[in-house]
Design a protein around this motif. Structure first.
Motif, PDB file in Angstrom:
ATOM      1  N   GLU A  34      45.244  90.472  19.068  1.00 31.48           N
ATOM      2  CA  GLU A  34      45.313  91.322  20.255  1.00 31.48           C
ATOM      3  C   GLU A  34      43.905  91.604  20.781  1.00 31.48           C
ATOM      4  N   GLY A  35      43.747  91.454  22.079  1.00 32.05           N
ATOM      5  CA  GLY A  35      42.459  91.712  22.714  1.00 32.05           C
ATOM      6  C   GLY A  35      41.544  90.508  22.775  1.00 32.05           C
ATOM      7  N   ALA A  36      41.966  89.377  22.184  1.00 34.00           N
ATOM      8  CA  ALA A  36      41.135  88.172  22.226  1.00 34.00           C
ATOM      9  C   ALA A  36      41.026  87.650  23.652  1.00 34.00           C
ATOM     10  N   ILE A  37      39.897  87.056  23.959  1.00 37.60           N
ATOM     11  CA  ILE A  37      39.610  86.509  25.287  1.00 37.60           C
ATOM     12  C   ILE A  37      39.567  84.991  25.181  1.00 37.60           C
ATOM     13  N   THR A  38      40.171  84.306  26.164  1.00 34.21           N
ATOM     14  CA  THR A  38      40.111  82.849  26.189  1.00 34.21           C
ATOM     15  C   THR A  38      39.053  82.405  27.190  1.00 34.21           C
ATOM     16  N   LEU A  39      38.402  81.291  26.852  1.00 31.59           N
ATOM     17  CA  LEU A  39      37.282  80.815  27.660  1.00 31.59           C
ATOM     18  C   LEU A  39      37.180  79.303  27.530  1.00 31.59           C
ATOM     19  N   ILE A  40      36.864  78.636  28.644  1.00 28.81           N
ATOM     20  CA  ILE A  40      36.596  77.202  28.611  1.00 28.81           C
ATOM     21  C   ILE A  40      35.086  77.000  28.583  1.00 28.81           C
ATOM     22  N   LEU A  41      34.616  76.350  27.525  1.00 30.97           N
ATOM     23  CA  LEU A  41      33.206  75.982  27.435  1.00 30.97           C
ATOM     24  C   LEU A  41      33.055  74.527  27.854  1.00 30.97           C
ATOM     25  N   LYS A  42      32.162  74.263  28.780  1.00 37.01           N
ATOM     26  CA  LYS A  42      31.924  72.915  29.277  1.00 37.01           C
ATOM     27  C   LYS A  42      30.694  72.311  28.605  1.00 37.01           C
ATOM     28  N   GLY A  43      30.685  70.987  28.553  1.00 41.37           N
ATOM     29  CA  GLY A  43      29.525  70.297  28.004  1.00 41.37           C
ATOM     30  C   GLY A  43      29.811  69.505  26.747  1.00 41.37           C
ATOM     31  N   TYR A  44      31.093  69.323  26.418  1.00 42.92           N
ATOM     32  CA  TYR A  44      31.436  68.652  25.167  1.00 42.92           C
ATOM     33  C   TYR A  44      31.066  67.167  25.201  1.00 42.92           C
ATOM     34  N   GLU A  45      31.413  66.480  26.283  1.00 43.54           N
ATOM     35  CA  GLU A  45      31.119  65.048  26.373  1.00 43.54           C
ATOM     36  C   GLU A  45      29.780  64.765  27.034  1.00 43.54           C
ATOM     37  N   ARG A 126      38.142  80.755  17.770  1.00 44.86           N
ATOM     38  CA  ARG A 126      38.961  79.614  17.357  1.00 44.86           C
ATOM     39  C   ARG A 126      39.008  78.604  18.487  1.00 44.86           C
ATOM     40  N   VAL A 127      38.932  77.328  18.117  1.00 45.28           N
ATOM     41  CA  VAL A 127      39.067  76.258  19.105  1.00 45.28           C
ATOM     42  C   VAL A 127      40.550  76.003  19.345  1.00 45.28           C
ATOM     43  N   ILE A 128      40.968  76.201  20.578  1.00 48.63           N
ATOM     44  CA  ILE A 128      42.370  75.982  20.942  1.00 48.63           C
ATOM     45  C   ILE A 128      42.607  74.544  21.375  1.00 48.63           C
ATOM     46  N   ASP A 129      41.634  73.994  22.102  1.00 48.29           N
ATOM     47  CA  ASP A 129      41.882  72.691  22.708  1.00 48.29           C
ATOM     48  C   ASP A 129      40.556  72.020  23.047  1.00 48.29           C
ATOM     49  N   ILE A 130      40.510  70.720  22.871  1.00 45.87           N
ATOM     50  CA  ILE A 130      39.389  69.896  23.350  1.00 45.87           C
ATOM     51  C   ILE A 130      39.975  68.875  24.313  1.00 45.87           C
ATOM     52  N   GLU A 131      39.542  68.911  25.534  1.00 44.49           N
ATOM     53  CA  GLU A 131      40.078  67.997  26.543  1.00 44.49           C
ATOM     54  C   GLU A 131      38.944  67.542  27.455  1.00 44.49           C
ATOM     55  N   GLY A 132      38.528  66.289  27.284  1.00 44.78           N
ATOM     56  CA  GLY A 132      37.444  65.762  28.091  1.00 44.78           C
ATOM     57  C   GLY A 132      36.151  66.504  27.813  1.00 44.78           C
ATOM     58  N   ASN A 133      35.596  67.080  28.859  1.00 49.10           N
ATOM     59  CA  ASN A 133      34.328  67.794  28.754  1.00 49.10           C
ATOM     60  C   ASN A 133      34.504  69.264  28.390  1.00 49.10           C
ATOM     61  N   ASN A 134      35.757  69.691  28.244  1.00 45.49           N
ATOM     62  CA  ASN A 134      36.063  71.112  28.075  1.00 45.49           C
ATOM     63  C   ASN A 134      36.539  71.437  26.659  1.00 45.49           C
ATOM     64  N   VAL A 135      36.032  72.532  26.146  1.00 47.37           N
ATOM     65  CA  VAL A 135      36.505  73.077  24.872  1.00 47.37           C
ATOM     66  C   VAL A 135      36.995  74.489  25.138  1.00 47.37           C
ATOM     67  N   GLU A 138      39.279  80.907  21.924  1.00 47.36           N
ATOM     68  CA  GLU A 138      39.613  82.327  22.014  1.00 47.36           C
ATOM     69  C   GLU A 138      38.637  83.051  21.102  1.00 47.36           C
ATOM     70  N   TYR A 139      38.206  84.243  21.523  1.00 44.77           N
ATOM     71  CA  TYR A 139      37.215  84.957  20.710  1.00 44.77           C
ATOM     72  C   TYR A 139      37.433  86.456  20.816  1.00 44.77           C
ATOM     73  N   VAL A 140      36.927  87.162  19.819  1.00 43.39           N
ATOM     74  CA  VAL A 140      36.954  88.613  19.804  1.00 43.39           C
ATOM     75  C   VAL A 140      35.769  89.085  18.976  1.00 43.39           C
ATOM     76  N   GLU A 141      35.145  90.174  19.384  1.00 48.44           N
ATOM     77  CA  GLU A 141      34.033  90.716  18.611  1.00 48.44           C
ATOM     78  C   GLU A 141      34.542  91.258  17.285  1.00 48.44           C
ATOM     79  N   ALA A 142      33.773  91.042  16.238  1.00 50.10           N
ATOM     80  CA  ALA A 142      34.139  91.504  14.900  1.00 50.10           C
ATOM     81  C   ALA A 142      33.302  92.714  14.524  1.00 50.10           C
ATOM     82  N   ASP A 143      33.872  93.564  13.684  1.00 48.33           N
ATOM     83  CA  ASP A 143      33.123  94.715  13.190  1.00 48.33           C
ATOM     84  C   ASP A 143      31.967  94.248  12.311  1.00 48.33           C
ATOM     85  N   ALA A 144      30.857  94.955  12.399  1.00 55.88           N
ATOM     86  CA  ALA A 144      29.709  94.640  11.557  1.00 55.88           C
ATOM     87  C   ALA A 144      30.085  94.839  10.095  1.00 55.88           C
TER      88      ALA A 144
END
Length: 421
Positions: A34-45, A126-135, A138-144
């Motif tokens: 709960e509260g995790a954010i999804t994001l596409i990171l570019k630059g894989y290929e 966590r890596v959800i998907d790798i597709e072409g140049n996109n990875v 999903e991420y969430v900040e962890a307690d120290a």
């Protein structure tokens, strides 16, 4: 929570090739906490096809994709055995195989540790998907984690409260003296070889080291604890127009003759403008010495000090007022005529301890002529910053040996009324 972008792409592909109800493939990727954010990171290929970074809210720096790895200049990564974020409950110990780059694997989960100077932060993703140049992640900040993650792990001297977090690319040097049959730390420094200048010096005042028993010795000497090819000497300061400005001041160490002599090692010198060294900076040093010597009256148990110049920001293309030793000048890179780095500013980070109570304050002062030569308290207070801010300005992690909870609290402060002026 479904990834709407995947559904949208599926919809577009169906529009293009014609999909019947029977052809529809429902791709369902749910976030795993709960509260995790999804994001596409570019630059894989290929970064030329697009490039982006991940910089979570509150994080000073980003991480990104480099050569099909996750990479961050101040990040460290370790792979998790978990398959979901909510199953990642405890940050792995520092002794685990943390690394600055780690291979990208689909469905793999990772811990990230952002070692930014102002605050250590932790992330799980966590890596959800790798597709072409996109990875897609999903991420969430962890307690120290509990304890003290940024503490120095070297010898006992490196673990004193006055010590900043050691930089492995520099050389850690300690100078101690004999007091009634025991060796005590006089001061320490971290030597930056490429700048030919100390990254910082650190020392403390207590009932012993705050005593005023001896006079200035003027015992100029090379630092015997540095390798000979790193040592600086009188010739490196000769006729350059700058003072040989003490970092650990002579007056900071007057409890023992040997202790004062050690402050005259050339490794403890910085090329300082005469007007600055003998004026405003001296006044600030006197104020901090007053706080340090109040340990004798038990105002404080100890006062810890880290001082230095901003080696990440040098005084470039400078020409100052001619003095008896010449005209102070620096080149386009901020070095003197003898190749010593000349800081654009000087700093002090000060921590007081009384029992279990700590307070911190810091100063960042521009290295320039024309500052008030006999500063009053209000003049000094003009250059007060929090330790957090000083860390952001210098890239140095101060007071790292405090437990993290205390460190985070006091380094956010800059409460002038906590100190006697």
């Amino acid at each position: 929570m479904k990834h709407l972008w995947r559904i949208y792409l599926l919809f577009l592909s169906c529009m293009a090739v014609g999909c019947s109800d029977n052809d529809t493939i429902i791709i369902e990727n749910e976030t795993t906490q709960e509260g995790a954010i999804t994001l596409i990171l570019k630059g894989y290929e290929d970064i030329s096809e697009g490039f982006s970074v991940c910089q979570p809210e509150g994080f000073t720096y980003p991480f990104y994709i480099q050569d099909q790895t996750f990479h961050g200049d101040v990040y460290y990564f370790v792979k998790s055995n978990a398959e979901r974020l909510d199953a990642m409950t405890e940050v792995p110990a520092k002794e685990n195989n943390w690394q600055q780059s780690i291979d990208i694997e689909e469905d793999a989960a990772y811990w990230a540790w952002c070692a930014g100077a102002d605050r250590y932060r932790y992330l799980k993703f966590r890596v959800i998907d790798i597709e072409g140049n996109n990875v897609t992640i999903e991420y969430v900040e962890a307690d120290a984690p509990a304890g003290n993650w940024n503490a120095n792990a070297g010898d006992a001297y490196s673990q004193e409260y006055e010590m900043p977090c050691l930089n492995d690319s520099n050389v850690f040097v300690t100078h101690d003296v004999d007091m009634e049959g025991s060796r005590i730390l006089n001061y320490a420094l971290e030597w930056n070889v490429s700048k030919r200048h100390a990254n910082w010096v650190a020392f403390s005042f207590d009932k012993t080291t705050s005593a005023d028993e001896v006079s200035r010795t003027d015992a100029w000497e090379v630092d015997p604890e540095l390798p000979s090819d790193m040592q600086t000497e009188e010739a490196d300061h000769k006729s350059d127009g700058f003072d040989k400005g003490h970092l650990c001041a002579s007056e900071d160490r007057v409890y023992l003759k040997e202790a004062n002599e050690q402050t005259f090692y050339y490794s403890n010198m910085s090329p300082q403008l005469n007007d600055f060294n003998g004026g405003f900076w001296r006044g600030l040093e006197e104020q901090v010495q007053t706080w340090g010597r109040s340990t004798a009256s038990e105002t404080y148990d100890k006062v810890y000090v880290a001082k230095g110049g901003t080696l990440n920001e040098l005084l470039v293309n400078f020409t100052g007022t001619h003095v008896s030793g010449g005209t102070p000048t620096t080149d386009e890179n901020g070095f003197t005529i003898h190749g010593l780095a000349c800081p654009a500013s000087y700093f002090m980070a000060v921590l007081s301890q009384k029992g279990t109570e700590f307070h911190a304050i810091a100063f960042l002062v521009p290295h320039q002529e024309g500052l008030t030569r006999n500063p009053k308290a209000t003049d000094l207070q003009h250059y007060v910053v929090s330790v957090d801010e000083l860390e952001r300005k210098t890239g140095i992690d101060f007071f790292c040996n405090l437990d993290d909870a205390t460190e985070n609290q006091v380094e956010a402060e800059s409460v002038i009324s906590d100190w006697n002026w």
